[in-house]
Design a protein around this motif. Structure first.
Motif, PDB file in Angstrom:
ATOM      1  N   ASP A 311       0.849  -1.185   0.000  1.00 43.26           N
ATOM      2  CA  ASP A 311       0.000   0.000   0.000  1.00 43.26           C
ATOM      3  C   ASP A 311       0.893   1.246   0.000  1.00 43.26           C
ATOM      4  O   ASP A 311       1.716   1.428   0.901  1.00 43.26           O
ATOM      5  N   LYS A 312       0.697   2.084  -1.021  1.00 42.34           N
ATOM      6  CA  LYS A 312       1.516   3.294  -1.139  1.00 42.34           C
ATOM      7  C   LYS A 312       1.390   4.206   0.084  1.00 42.34           C
ATOM      8  O   LYS A 312       2.336   4.913   0.439  1.00 42.34           O
ATOM      9  N   ALA A 313       0.217   4.183   0.720  1.00 42.35           N
ATOM     10  CA  ALA A 313       0.005   5.074   1.871  1.00 42.35           C
ATOM     11  C   ALA A 313       0.948   4.734   3.019  1.00 42.35           C
ATOM     12  O   ALA A 313       1.423   5.617   3.743  1.00 42.35           O
ATOM     13  N   THR A 314       1.241   3.434   3.192  1.00 41.23           N
ATOM     14  CA  THR A 314       2.169   3.024   4.254  1.00 41.23           C
ATOM     15  C   THR A 314       3.591   3.443   3.904  1.00 41.23           C
ATOM     16  O   THR A 314       4.328   3.977   4.747  1.00 41.23           O
ATOM     17  N   LEU A 315       3.978   3.224   2.636  1.00 41.34           N
ATOM     18  CA  LEU A 315       5.314   3.655   2.193  1.00 41.34           C
ATOM     19  C   LEU A 315       5.489   5.148   2.440  1.00 41.34           C
ATOM     20  O   LEU A 315       6.534   5.608   2.911  1.00 41.34           O
ATOM     21  N   LYS A 316       4.439   5.916   2.134  1.00 38.40           N
ATOM     22  CA  LYS A 316       4.478   7.368   2.305  1.00 38.40           C
ATOM     23  C   LYS A 316       4.655   7.749   3.785  1.00 38.40           C
ATOM     24  O   LYS A 316       5.470   8.607   4.126  1.00 38.40           O
ATOM     25  N   ALA A 317       3.876   7.117   4.655  1.00 39.41           N
ATOM     26  CA  ALA A 317       3.935   7.453   6.087  1.00 39.41           C
ATOM     27  C   ALA A 317       5.349   7.238   6.633  1.00 39.41           C
ATOM     28  O   ALA A 317       5.894   8.087   7.342  1.00 39.41           O
ATOM     29  N   VAL A 318       5.938   6.126   6.266  1.00 39.02           N
ATOM     30  CA  VAL A 318       7.283   5.807   6.771  1.00 39.02           C
ATOM     31  C   VAL A 318       8.331   6.700   6.096  1.00 39.02           C
ATOM     32  O   VAL A 318       9.183   7.298   6.757  1.00 39.02           O
ATOM     33  N   GLY A 319       8.260   6.795   4.784  1.00 35.68           N
ATOM     34  CA  GLY A 319       9.257   7.561   4.035  1.00 35.68           C
ATOM     35  C   GLY A 319       9.263   9.034   4.407  1.00 35.68           C
ATOM     36  O   GLY A 319      10.324   9.624   4.641  1.00 35.68           O
ATOM     37  N   GLN A 320       8.079   9.637   4.486  1.00 32.04           N
ATOM     38  CA  GLN A 320       8.011  11.067   4.809  1.00 32.04           C
ATOM     39  C   GLN A 320       8.489  11.326   6.234  1.00 32.04           C
ATOM     40  O   GLN A 320       9.212  12.279   6.491  1.00 32.04           O
ATOM     41  N   THR A 321       8.099  10.450   7.150  1.00 34.49           N
ATOM     42  CA  THR A 321       8.507  10.618   8.552  1.00 34.49           C
ATOM     43  C   THR A 321      10.035  10.606   8.674  1.00 34.49           C
ATOM     44  O   THR A 321      10.628  11.491   9.295  1.00 34.49           O
ATOM     45  N   VAL A 322      10.657   9.612   8.051  1.00 40.92           N
ATOM     46  CA  VAL A 322      12.125   9.511   8.180  1.00 40.92           C
ATOM     47  C   VAL A 322      12.810  10.681   7.474  1.00 40.92           C
ATOM     48  O   VAL A 322      13.788  11.240   7.979  1.00 40.92           O
ATOM     49  N   LEU A 323      12.294  11.091   6.330  1.00 41.93           N
ATOM     50  CA  LEU A 323      12.872  12.266   5.655  1.00 41.93           C
ATOM     51  C   LEU A 323      12.842  13.484   6.569  1.00 41.93           C
ATOM     52  O   LEU A 323      13.832  14.206   6.703  1.00 41.93           O
ATOM     53  N   GLU A 324      11.686  13.720   7.196  1.00 42.11           N
ATOM     54  CA  GLU A 324      11.566  14.895   8.075  1.00 42.11           C
ATOM     55  C   GLU A 324      12.542  14.805   9.237  1.00 42.11           C
ATOM     56  O   GLU A 324      13.080  15.804   9.687  1.00 42.11           O
ATOM     57  N   VAL A 325      12.783  13.593   9.713  1.00 45.20           N
ATOM     58  CA  VAL A 325      13.752  13.417  10.805  1.00 45.20           C
ATOM     59  C   VAL A 325      15.164  13.751  10.312  1.00 45.20           C
ATOM     60  O   VAL A 325      15.869  14.543  10.920  1.00 45.20           O
ATOM     61  N   ILE A 326      15.568  13.176   9.181  1.00 42.72           N
ATOM     62  CA  ILE A 326      16.975  13.362   8.786  1.00 42.72           C
ATOM     63  C   ILE A 326      17.265  14.795   8.318  1.00 42.72           C
ATOM     64  O   ILE A 326      18.347  15.297   8.555  1.00 42.72           O
ATOM     65  N   TYR A 327      16.311  15.445   7.700  1.00 38.84           N
ATOM     66  CA  TYR A 327      16.559  16.837   7.258  1.00 38.84           C
ATOM     67  C   TYR A 327      16.555  17.818   8.425  1.00 38.84           C
ATOM     68  O   TYR A 327      16.910  18.978   8.261  1.00 38.84           O
ATOM     69  N   ASN A 328      16.143  17.353   9.599  1.00 39.31           N
ATOM     70  CA  ASN A 328      16.161  18.240  10.767  1.00 39.31           C
ATOM     71  C   ASN A 328      17.303  17.943  11.720  1.00 39.31           C
ATOM     72  O   ASN A 328      17.368  18.504  12.806  1.00 39.31           O
ATOM     73  N   GLU A 329      18.226  17.082  11.324  1.00 40.30           N
ATOM     74  CA  GLU A 329      19.435  16.836  12.135  1.00 40.30           C
ATOM     75  C   GLU A 329      20.474  17.894  11.782  1.00 40.30           C
ATOM     76  O   GLU A 329      20.732  18.159  10.602  1.00 40.30           O
ATOM     77  N   LYS A 330      21.087  18.446  12.819  1.00 41.24           N
ATOM     78  CA  LYS A 330      22.089  19.509  12.603  1.00 41.24           C
ATOM     79  C   LYS A 330      23.473  19.034  12.983  1.00 41.24           C
ATOM     80  O   LYS A 330      23.627  18.378  13.972  1.00 41.24           O
TER      81      LYS A 330
END
Ligand code: AHN
Ligand code: ZN
Length: 330
Positions: A311-330
């Motif tokens: 299900d694309k919706a599950t891929l999206k939930a996981v992928g977007q969450t991890v992206l937001e985490v890594i782009y906010n690491e300083k």
């Protein structure tokens, strides 16, 4: 109208200050909200295509031509997406004494940066559908759309996006081999838990870069199932509680609280365990431990782990969450 707006804004400021106890705290809080970086948009259609491309090779069982072909495809995709690719080949010994021609595939971004994040998934598939309801299928290799391809597909989409816009930290994406060669249920001989995750154990003892380290690691395991629920896996909590916290909070703030559940999910002998215990990099597992249909899903280690369960919706939930985490690491 205008003055009313001004007044209410003023009272809001005063109220915030009081409720937070001190002026300093309230301004700090505002700052941390403002500083959240917007990550790129995870394209679930794109991730889905990367999942399908792997499944189209057929089962990716070590020592088969399909496995070799898919490994070449994955290394090429990482290179196309601008990563520095390292192939780690090893002969690993299975529970049955068989030598597995294994290949860990590593894609590095910004390799000079000492501050790093490690993202990983296994790319091999299980040689046996030993959890199938029909005993006749026990010896059939599985397609592993969810168990294998989903995590790798989501990570290829993340690689595509990193190539367009680099996060502040360096990122390593590792596709581990020979994860799913743990002794089958029908095997009656002696065996150990350590026969799972062979590729990861090899890398943890022989990292691709001497003295390799990362701030934290995130494992994507079976992240494409419909209505998957990701509970907080116990080893993740034991070794990397702050990372679990960060990821689950981020998921909640993005509206993915129905996927990321704030409850303990039990422990899973999975790749992250050996990254924690051998490589000593605090790592978590995003793994669906309690779907309504039990455990890892009704299709787990069965011949039904096909594109139909993705299900694309599950891929999206996981992928977007991890992206937001890594782009906010300083
Ligand atoms: C055990 O069942 C012991 N570990 C599950 C690890 C795994 C298998 N992940 C995917 N397939
Ligand atoms: Zn498996």
């Amino acid at each position: 109208m205008k003055s009313y707006y001004m007044f209410s804004l003023m009272s809001l400021v005063v109220f915030t200050t009081i409720s937070c106890g001190s002026n300093k705290k309230s301004s700090e809080k505002t700052e941390s909200i403002e500083q959240q970086v917007k990550a790129p948009e995870f394209d679930a259609d794109s991730a889905y295509q990367y999942v399908k491309a792997q499944v189209d090779f057929g089962p990716r069982v070590p020592n088969t031509s399909e496995h070799v072909a898919c490994g070449n495809y994955l290394a090429k995709k990482l290179a196309d997406f601008g990563a520095t690719v390292t192939n780690q080949y090893a002969d690993l010994i299975g529970y049955d004494g068989k030598i597995l021609k294994a290949r860990n595939i590593i894609g590095s971004y910004n390799p000079e940066n000492k501050k790093r994040i490690l993202l990983f998934a296994h790319w091999d598939t299980r040689p046996w559908a030993d959890n199938d309801p029909d005993e006749k299928n026990y010896h059939t290799p599985i397609l592993g759309a969810n168990d294998g391809a989903s995590g790798v597909g989501a990570l290829l989409e993340i690689a595509r996006l990193i190539n367009q816009k680099q996060p502040e930290l360096g990122v390593d994406i590792i596709f581990f081999d020979a994860e799913d060669y743990g002794a089958p249920e029908f095997y009656e001989g002696k065996h150990k838990e350590e026969y799972w995750c062979l590729g990861t154990q090899y890398w943890a003892k022989n990292p691709h870069v001497q003295g390799y380290n990362a701030r934290f690691g995130i494992l994507f395991d079976m992240v494409g199932g419909k209505n998957a629920t990701f509970y907080k896996e116990s080893y993740s909590n034991k070794y990397a509680k702050n990372v679990v916290q960060k990821v689950w909070e981020k998921a909640n703030s993005l509206g993915y609280g129905n996927y990321f559940i704030d409850e303990d999910g039990g422990g899973v002998t999975d790749d992250h365990l050996f990254v924690n215990t051998i490589a000593r990099i605090p790592s978590i597992d995003i793994v669906p431990t309690d779907q309504k249909d039990g455990g890892f899903g009704y299709f787990w280690h069965t011949v039904n782990d096909t594109m139909d369960v993705i299900d694309k919706a599950t891929l999206k939930a996981v992928g977007q969450t991890v992206l937001e985490v890594i782009y906010n690491e300083k």
